[in-house]
Structures are given as structure tokens and as C-alpha cells.
Design an enzyme around this catalytic site. Structure first.
Site, PDB file in Angstrom:
ATOM      1  N   ASP A 149       0.868  -1.185   0.000  1.00  0.00           N
ATOM      2  CA  ASP A 149       0.000   0.000   0.000  1.00  0.00           C
ATOM      3  C   ASP A 149       0.907   1.238   0.000  1.00  0.00           C
ATOM      4  O   ASP A 149       2.047   1.150  -0.435  1.00  0.00           O
ATOM      5  CB  ASP A 149      -0.944  -0.073   1.213  1.00  0.00           C
ATOM      6  CG  ASP A 149      -2.249   0.660   0.962  1.00  0.00           C
ATOM      7  OD1 ASP A 149      -2.188   1.851   0.581  1.00  0.00           O
ATOM      8  OD2 ASP A 149      -3.336   0.070   1.122  1.00  0.00           O
ATOM      9  N   HIS A 172       2.254   1.968  -3.163  1.00  0.00           N
ATOM     10  CA  HIS A 172       1.353   2.938  -3.792  1.00  0.00           C
ATOM     11  C   HIS A 172       1.907   4.352  -3.738  1.00  0.00           C
ATOM     12  O   HIS A 172       1.166   5.313  -3.922  1.00  0.00           O
ATOM     13  CB  HIS A 172      -0.032   2.872  -3.161  1.00  0.00           C
ATOM     14  CG  HIS A 172      -0.733   1.567  -3.394  1.00  0.00           C
ATOM     15  ND1 HIS A 172      -1.984   1.288  -2.932  1.00  0.00           N
ATOM     16  CD2 HIS A 172      -0.343   0.451  -4.077  1.00  0.00           C
ATOM     17  CE1 HIS A 172      -2.351   0.054  -3.297  1.00  0.00           C
ATOM     18  NE2 HIS A 172      -1.357  -0.468  -3.980  1.00  0.00           N
TER      19      HIS A 172
END
Ligand code: NAG
Ligand code: NAG
Ligand code: NAG
Ligand code: NAG
Ligand code: NAG
Length: 407
Positions: free
Chosen positions: A221, A244
Site C-alpha cells: 500500500d 502505492h
């Protein structure tokens, strides 16, 4: 008069000597030597760790809790202050969490609460053993997710230095910083598989004066995510990816969020991530403010969306898509950002029509698309201020229509 005046400074010097001497000799609380811990990978470190912490924390002189080399099992531990004097933890060993997520009834594994003048260092590893949790953590499985533990939590910690620590395979966020003042996180390693859900590297909220320096973050993430109430923060020399990217937000999902302001992100390398430098806010819902966010000297290697302002952030399509975001964005810059993108849309600004982005600056941008088509730049409800070399040309591409659905 003169003799009296001399005594005062020399007493002051003695006092200083005394203070610096006591800083050097800190009392050692070794969990194995004094508190019965066993580095056998199966005896629970929880009680020895807590006992060592309690004694160290009660000490009126500076103290160091030592976790020697070796592998330990730790069910969970809640390390609370305030302590009577500065306290350190020298972690040399590898500390493993139970792999079974049902061992956790609340989202904590290692938690520091209300500690001041704190240091943690030593090269040790916090291993969350998250692989079973990753398989079961789906959007529908919210009840399950709400109990997944963060590897290390720092809540209400002031004046702290965290150095040379590894966080690995956390079941949820790796490091969560809440209500912090003046903390430096330096030379950290964070590693989790690129498919692991919700394993943000470092997340912070309601914190002031946080520095994240010279750290390597590989995760599933956001490498770093910055929540509401974060002020005066420096992020530099970070390598990020997979993951991310580095994100401000998401914001605007909850009521009464405090502004995010004064974040400088510089000298970072972001590789193979879905996003690079990103600000994300939810459509509709609640207000908020983001200002003085400066991304500078950043290398992007094959990043899908290297520069992204997304005010229609809507993962899993669970939002009021037809409404505009109420979060105000202003004074944001992207300077000297170079490298390659995996998708053509290298720069994407999706701002809100009800509160268009104010004072967004683009300078010295050179991003090439890793593919046949040239890189493009798309803008909605923003007029960027530009300077220097600019590739792609700002706002030259088609106006973005569809809300992005990436987490
Ligand atoms: C911030 O924390 C560091 C590390 O504990 C300490 O040395 C420094 O004096 C603190 N700075 C302020 C302004 O309190
Ligand atoms: C940028 O980061 C690298 C390491 O990632 C470091 O060696 C270099 O000194 C940094 N440069 C600046 C200007 O901070
Ligand atoms: C990026 O990811 C691809 C596919 O997973 C991999 O083959 C490649 O080595 C990665 N690139 C870098 C620079 O890590
Ligand atoms: C670039 O990223 C894409 C998508 O993440 C991946 O499929 C591809 O292998 C990567 N290419 C390189 C050269 O790393
Ligand atoms: C944005 O920058 C301008 C000019 O530097 C300044 O006057 C304004 O107060 C800033 N706005 C915010 C919200 O920080």
C-alpha cells in the site's frame, strides 16, 4: 563580589558535567539476562519485555532495555509512559508476532503510549508474519480487518528518535504515528509483498515535527501516508516501491478533520509503484484543508501515476461519486521530478469544481512514458503555475472524466 560570581559559574559547570555523565551511563535492563526471556522463537517475550520496560521506566536515571540477538515470539505488548527519565530500547533480535490473526482482539501488537525522550535502535526486526492475514483481508471482510494489528504504534510520543529498525510483513500498517511531537524516523527498512493489502509503510496523523529520513520502503500500500492534523513534516532520501507511493490523505471521509500543512518531500526515488507523489481526497462527505505541500527532487521509475492530485478518490467505488470534494487544496508544488511512467497519464490533476486547487506549481518536470505513446498531462479545475523545462506540457492532454478507482 568577584569570588561569589566565580562560584556560580563553576557550580554550573559541575552541574553540566554531572548531567552529561549521567546521560552516558544508562542503566541496562536486558530481557534475557535479567527478566527470563528466551530467544527460542516460542516462549512469549511479552512479560519479560513489559517487566523490563516497567523497571526501566521507573528508573530516575536514563535507562536502556536490551533485546539481544536471537528470535523471540511476542504475543503483544503495550509499553506505557510517562517515564521518570529518558528511556531507550536497543533491539538486536528478531521479534515475531503470532501468524494467526485470531490471536489479536484489537489492532495493536507493539504499542508505545505517552512516552517522552525516547529512542529505539539496534538493527532489530519486527516481523508481523502477515501472510495468513493478507489472504483473508478483503473489502467485504471489514470485521476481520478491524482487528488486524499494526506492527508498531507510537501514540502520544514526544522527542523521539527511531533508527535502524526493520518492520516486516505487518498484518496491517507497519508503523502508525498518532499525536506525536518531534520525532525522527531514520534508516528504517520496511518490507512486505507488493500484493499485501493495507500494509502502509508509515502512516501518521495529528502529529507535528515528524522527520522520515533515509529509509527503504517496499510494501503493498502507500509507502508513506499522511493523515489529517499533520504539520511541519520532512520526508527525504526515501526509496519507495513496490507500493502505492507517497500520499497525502486520504482526506474528507470523516468529520472534523484538521488541516494538513507544511510537508516537504525531497530527494526520493519511487520505483514500480501505482502512484508517486499523490494527494487524495474523497468526493462529497466532509471538508478539510491541505496547504504548503512541496515535492522536490524526485526520481520516478516506471510509476503508473507519477504526479497525481485526485479529489475523486473512490476505492472500491464506495463513495458519493457525483458530488464534489469539499477539501481545499492550496500552495502545492512539484519541482524537479524526473523519470518514467508506466501509463501515459504522467501528470493528473483532478481538482474539485466547488473548491478548485489554488496555487499549484509545476517546475522542471521530465517524465517519459515507458511505451509507444507520449506522456500526457490532464487537468480539471486547476490552472498550474509553470516554469523550467516541462515534459509533458502541463494540461495539454484531455480533461480527465472518470474517477480513478485505485487504492
Ligand atoms: C527533539 O527530539 C530530539 C530527540 O529526542 C531531541 O534531541 C531534541 O532536543 C528535540 N527537539 C526539541 C525542539 O524539543
Ligand atoms: C539524496 O539521497 C541520497 C541517498 O538516497 C544521498 O546520498 C544524497 O546525499 C541526498 N542528497 C541530498 C541533496 O540530500
Ligand atoms: C518492476 O516490476 C517488474 C514486474 O514486476 C520487474 O520485472 C522489474 O524488475 C521491476 N523493476 C524494478 C526497477 O524494480
Ligand atoms: C512497469 O510497471 C508495469 C505495471 O506495474 C509492469 O507490468 C512492468 O513490468 C514494469 N516494467 C518495468 C520495465 O519494470
Ligand atoms: C498560500 O501562499 C500565499 C502566498 O505565499 C499565502 O499568502 C497564503 O496564505 C497561503 N495559503 C495557505 C492556505 O497557506
Amino acid at each position: 563580589m568577584a569570588p561569589h560570581l566565580n562560584i556560580v559559574p563553576s557550580m554550573f559547570v559541575l552541574l553540566l558535567l554531572f548531567i552529561s555523565a549521567s546521560k552516558v551511563q544508562s542503566d541496562v535492563f536486558d530481557v534475557v539476562a535479567k527478566f527470563g526471556a528466551k530467544a527460542d522463537g516460542k516462549t512469549d517475550l511479552s512479560k519479560p519485555f513489559l517487566d523490563a520496560w516497567k523497571e526501566a521506566c521507573a528508573s530516575v536515571t536514563p535507562s536502556t532495555v536490551v533485546i539481544p540477538k536471537g528470535t523471540y515470539l511476542l504475543s503483544k505488548v503495550n509499553l506505557e509512559g510517562p517515564c521518570k527519565a529518558p528511556i531507550e530500547i536497543n533491539v538486536q533480535g528478531t521479534i515475531q508476532a503470532p501468524a494467526d490473526p485470531s490471536a489479536f482482539k484489537d489492532p495493536n501488537w507493539v504499542r508505545f503510549y505517552s512516552v517522552e525522550n525516547f529512542k529505539m535502535f539496534g538493527g532489530g526486526i519486527f516481523d508481523g508474519q502477515g501472510s495468513i492475514a493478507y489472504e483473508k483481508n478483503t473489502y467485504e471482510n471489514r470485521e476481520f480487518r478491524s482487528k488486524l494489528p499494526v506492527n508498531i504504534r507510537f501514540d502520544f510520543v514526544t522527542n523521539a528518535l527511531i533508527q535502524d529498525i526493520t518492520s516486516k510483513d505487518s498484518k496491517l500498517f507497519h508503523i502508525n504515528v498518532f499525536a506525536y511531537k518531534n520525532i525522527t524516523l531514520e534508516r528504517l527498512k520496511i518490507e512486505a509483498p507488493d500484493e499485501s493489502p493495507n500494509t502502509d509503510g508509515i502512516h501518521m496523523g495529528k502529529s507535528e515535527g515528524v522527520n522520515i529520513i533515509a529509509s527503504d520502503i517496499k510494501t503493498g500500500d502507500d509507502c508513506i501516508s499522511i493523515g489529517d492534523g499533520t504539520k511541519n513534516m520532512v520526508i527525504k532520501e526515501i526509496t519507495c516501491g513496490p507500493g502505492h507511493g507517497i500520499s497525502i490523505g486520504s482526506l474528507g471521509k470523516f468529520q472534523n478533520e484538521e488541516p494538513v500543512e507544511g510537508i516537504k518531500i525531497s530527494n526520493c526515488t519511487i520505483t514500480n509503484t501505482s502512484n508517486g507523489a499523490r494527494i487524495k481526497t474523497w468526493p462529497g462527505e466532509h471538508g478539510g484543508a491541505v496547504s504548503e505541500i512541496h515535492f522536490e527532487d524526485i526520481t520516478m521509475n516506471n510509476v503508473s501515476s507519477p504526479i497525481l492530485i485526485d479529489q475523486q478518490y473512490c476505492p472500491w467505488n464506495k463513495c458519493k461519486k457525483n458530488e464534489e470534494s469539499k477539501v481545499k487544496l492550496s500552495n502545492i508544488s512539484f519541482k524537479n521530478i524526473r523519470g518514467t511512467s508506466a501509463l501515459p497519464e504522467a501528470i493528473k490533476f483532478i481538482c474539485s469544481s466547488s473548491s478548485p486547487c489554488q496555487n499549484v506549481e509545476l517546475a522542471d518536470i521530465d517524465i517519459k512514458h515507458n511505451g509507444a505513446e507520449p506522456a500526457t498531462s490532464q487537468c480539471l479545475n486547476v490552472k498550474p503555475i509553470t516554469s523550467g523545462k516541462l515534459n509533458p506540457i502541463p494540461c495539454s492532454g484531455p480533461v480527465p472524466k472518470t474517477p480513478s478507482a485505485t487504492a
